[in-house]
Design a protein around this motif. Structure first.
Motif, short mmCIF file in Angstrom:
data_model
loop_
_atom_site.label_atom_id
_atom_site.label_comp_id
_atom_site.label_asym_id
_atom_site.label_seq_id
_atom_site.Cartn_x
_atom_site.Cartn_y
_atom_site.Cartn_z
N ILE A 70 98.01 120.70 1.27
CA ILE A 70 97.33 119.58 0.97
C ILE A 70 98.37 118.44 1.00
O ILE A 70 98.93 118.92 0.27
N VAL A 71 98.33 117.31 1.27
CA VAL A 71 98.96 116.24 1.28
C VAL A 71 98.41 115.93 0.02
O VAL A 71 97.70 114.87 0.26
N ALA A 72 98.61 115.50 -1.38
CA ALA A 72 98.53 114.77 -2.54
C ALA A 72 99.30 113.89 -3.07
O ALA A 72 99.08 114.07 -4.14
N VAL A 73 100.49 112.78 -2.41
CA VAL A 73 100.83 111.63 -2.70
C VAL A 73 99.99 110.62 -2.94
O VAL A 73 99.27 110.67 -1.58
N LYS A 79 104.09 108.28 4.21
CA LYS A 79 104.64 108.38 5.40
C LYS A 79 106.12 109.13 5.37
O LYS A 79 106.69 110.30 6.60
N ALA A 80 106.80 108.14 3.78
CA ALA A 80 108.30 108.79 4.13
C ALA A 80 108.52 110.59 4.12
O ALA A 80 109.14 111.35 4.42
N VAL A 113 95.91 99.60 7.51
CA VAL A 113 97.33 100.80 7.64
C VAL A 113 97.18 100.75 9.32
O VAL A 113 96.54 100.86 10.09
N GLU A 114 98.56 100.56 9.79
CA GLU A 114 99.23 100.20 10.95
C GLU A 114 98.37 100.99 11.91
O GLU A 114 97.51 100.46 12.97
N GLU A 115 97.61 102.57 11.39
CA GLU A 115 97.85 103.77 12.32
C GLU A 115 96.43 103.95 12.38
O GLU A 115 95.52 104.79 12.95
N GLY A 116 95.53 102.64 11.25
CA GLY A 116 93.98 103.07 11.57
C GLY A 116 93.76 104.01 10.10
O GLY A 116 92.97 103.37 9.46
N SER A 117 94.50 104.75 9.71
CA SER A 117 94.74 105.55 8.27
C SER A 117 95.59 105.97 8.06
O SER A 117 96.21 106.55 9.01
N ALA A 118 95.17 106.57 6.95
CA ALA A 118 96.31 107.47 6.57
C ALA A 118 96.39 108.83 6.83
O ALA A 118 97.29 109.62 7.65
N ALA A 119 95.24 109.41 7.03
CA ALA A 119 94.86 110.86 8.28
C ALA A 119 96.36 110.62 9.51
O ALA A 119 95.80 111.54 10.55
N GLN A 120 95.33 109.31 10.22
CA GLN A 120 95.40 109.44 12.15
C GLN A 120 97.40 108.65 11.44
O GLN A 120 98.44 109.00 12.47
N GLN A 121 98.04 107.70 10.41
CA GLN A 121 99.27 108.50 10.57
C GLN A 121 99.82 109.45 10.17
O GLN A 121 101.18 109.64 10.85
N ALA A 122 99.59 110.28 9.38
CA ALA A 122 100.19 111.79 9.53
C ALA A 122 99.76 112.26 10.66
O ALA A 122 101.16 112.97 10.67
N ALA A 123 98.85 112.42 11.37
CA ALA A 123 98.32 113.05 12.47
C ALA A 123 100.01 112.42 13.78
O ALA A 123 100.48 112.90 14.38
N VAL A 125 102.36 111.32 12.74
CA VAL A 125 104.58 111.95 12.40
C VAL A 125 104.47 113.24 12.16
O VAL A 125 105.54 113.65 11.99
N LEU A 126 103.08 113.74 12.85
CA LEU A 126 103.39 115.16 12.70
C LEU A 126 102.27 115.74 14.32
O LEU A 126 101.89 116.18 13.79
N PRO A 127 102.94 115.62 14.97
CA PRO A 127 102.54 115.91 16.18
C PRO A 127 102.26 117.65 16.38
O PRO A 127 101.78 117.26 17.14
N ASP A 128 103.65 118.18 16.13
CA ASP A 128 103.33 119.41 16.05
C ASP A 128 101.86 120.51 14.44
O ASP A 128 102.50 120.96 14.74
N SER A 129 101.59 119.17 14.25
CA SER A 129 100.78 120.15 13.32
C SER A 129 99.41 119.35 13.31
O SER A 129 99.11 119.00 14.39
#
Ligand SMILES: NC(=O)c1ccc[n+]([C@@H]2O[C@H](COP(=O)([O-])OP(=O)(O)OC[C@H]3O[C@@H](n4cnc5c(N)ncnc54)[C@H](OP(=O)(O)O)[C@@H]3O)[C@@H](O)[C@H]2O)c1
Length: 217
Positions: A70-73, A79-80, A113-123, A125-129
């Motif tokens: 879980i990402v809770a930051v 992103k970083a 958010v440039e990618e649309g949402s924090a979740a899309q930003q995560a997706a 950044v993490l193409p293999d998750s």
């Protein structure tokens, strides 16, 4: 429902209110819990405060060891942090509960958010998750409150992968009172994240810790 028993849950930024609240509820449900932090010492302190076998470690160790992460930051560091853990998180289900919000004298508001949402930003950044968005509306105060046996809300679960969203719905349901409800694809995560700003307004007006319930399902 997917069998999630025994799955270990890692929480990046688990030293904060939200991370500790989720950690406490998953530990009470007998899941092995790993609290992550930029500092192993802070992680261990938080784990000790949770008890129930929770352990603490640096975020990279948690990302490597936990079955589900879980990402809770705060959105600022989101992103970083994920970029730095791309390899560790590869192949895993990553649950993002980050609400990109700003605050001013009028209250909370959704940030663009440039990618649309924090979740899309995560997706992105993490193409293999397998990124799943969930737990945006649960109040850390309620999760931490020992007087609250049942947490009264639905958790909206969004993602691209049915197996992953089913698993996260089942994980939400290990918290007594909570129901995990499929809420669509990640392209619809922005309004779920943004709705938290409305809930914060509701909380301020009504001195509450409001959650949402979906009817007729
Ligand atoms: N609080 C709630 O009720 C609630 C409810 C739903 C969703 N959320 C979401 O959950 C997330 C965490 O909320 P929170 O209230 O727990 O936040 P928080 O206490 O401000 O931060 C959580 C942890 O993140 C780590 N952190 C802070 N800045 C960081 C950075 N730049 N890079 C990497 N790690 C950083 C810190 O841990 P270390 O210093 O130990 O590394 C901190 O203890 C937010 O995105 C929020 O929108 C919160």
């Amino acid at each position: 429902m997917t069998d999630v028993s025994g799955l270990s849950i890692g929480i990046l930024g688990g030293t904060g209110d939200q991370g500790k609240g989720l950690a406490r509820r998953f530990a009470l449900a007998r899941h092995p819990v790993l609290i992550g932090s930029r500092s192993a010492g802070r992680a261990q302190e938080a784990a000790d405060s949770i008890g129930h076998g929770a352990r603490g470690a640096e975020n990279a160790v948690v990302a490597t060891e936990a079955d589900v992460v879980i990402v809770a930051v705060p959105y600022d560091g989101h992103k970083a942090l994920l970029e730095s853990l791309r390899a560790e998180l590869a192949g895993k289900i990553v649950i993002d509960c980050v609400n990109p919000l700003g605050f001013d004298k009028k209250g909370a508001f959704a940030l663009p958010v440039e990618e649309g949402s924090a979740a899309q930003q995560a997706a992105a950044v993490l193409p293999d998750s397998r990124v799943v968005a969930a737990f945006h509306h649960v109040s850390a105060v309620v999760l931490m409150d020992p007087a609250v046996d049942k947490v009264d809300l639905d958790v909206l679960v969004l993602g691209e992968d049915r197996e992953a969203t089913d698993l996260v719905q089942a994980l939400a349901a290990v918290i007594p009172g909570v129901r995990g409800v499929y809420g669509g694809r990640l392209r619809n995560a922005a309004q779920v994240e943004a709705l938290t700003a409305n809930l914060i307004s509701i909380n301020r007006r009504y001195k509450a810790h409001a959650g949402i319930r979906v009817t007729d399902i």
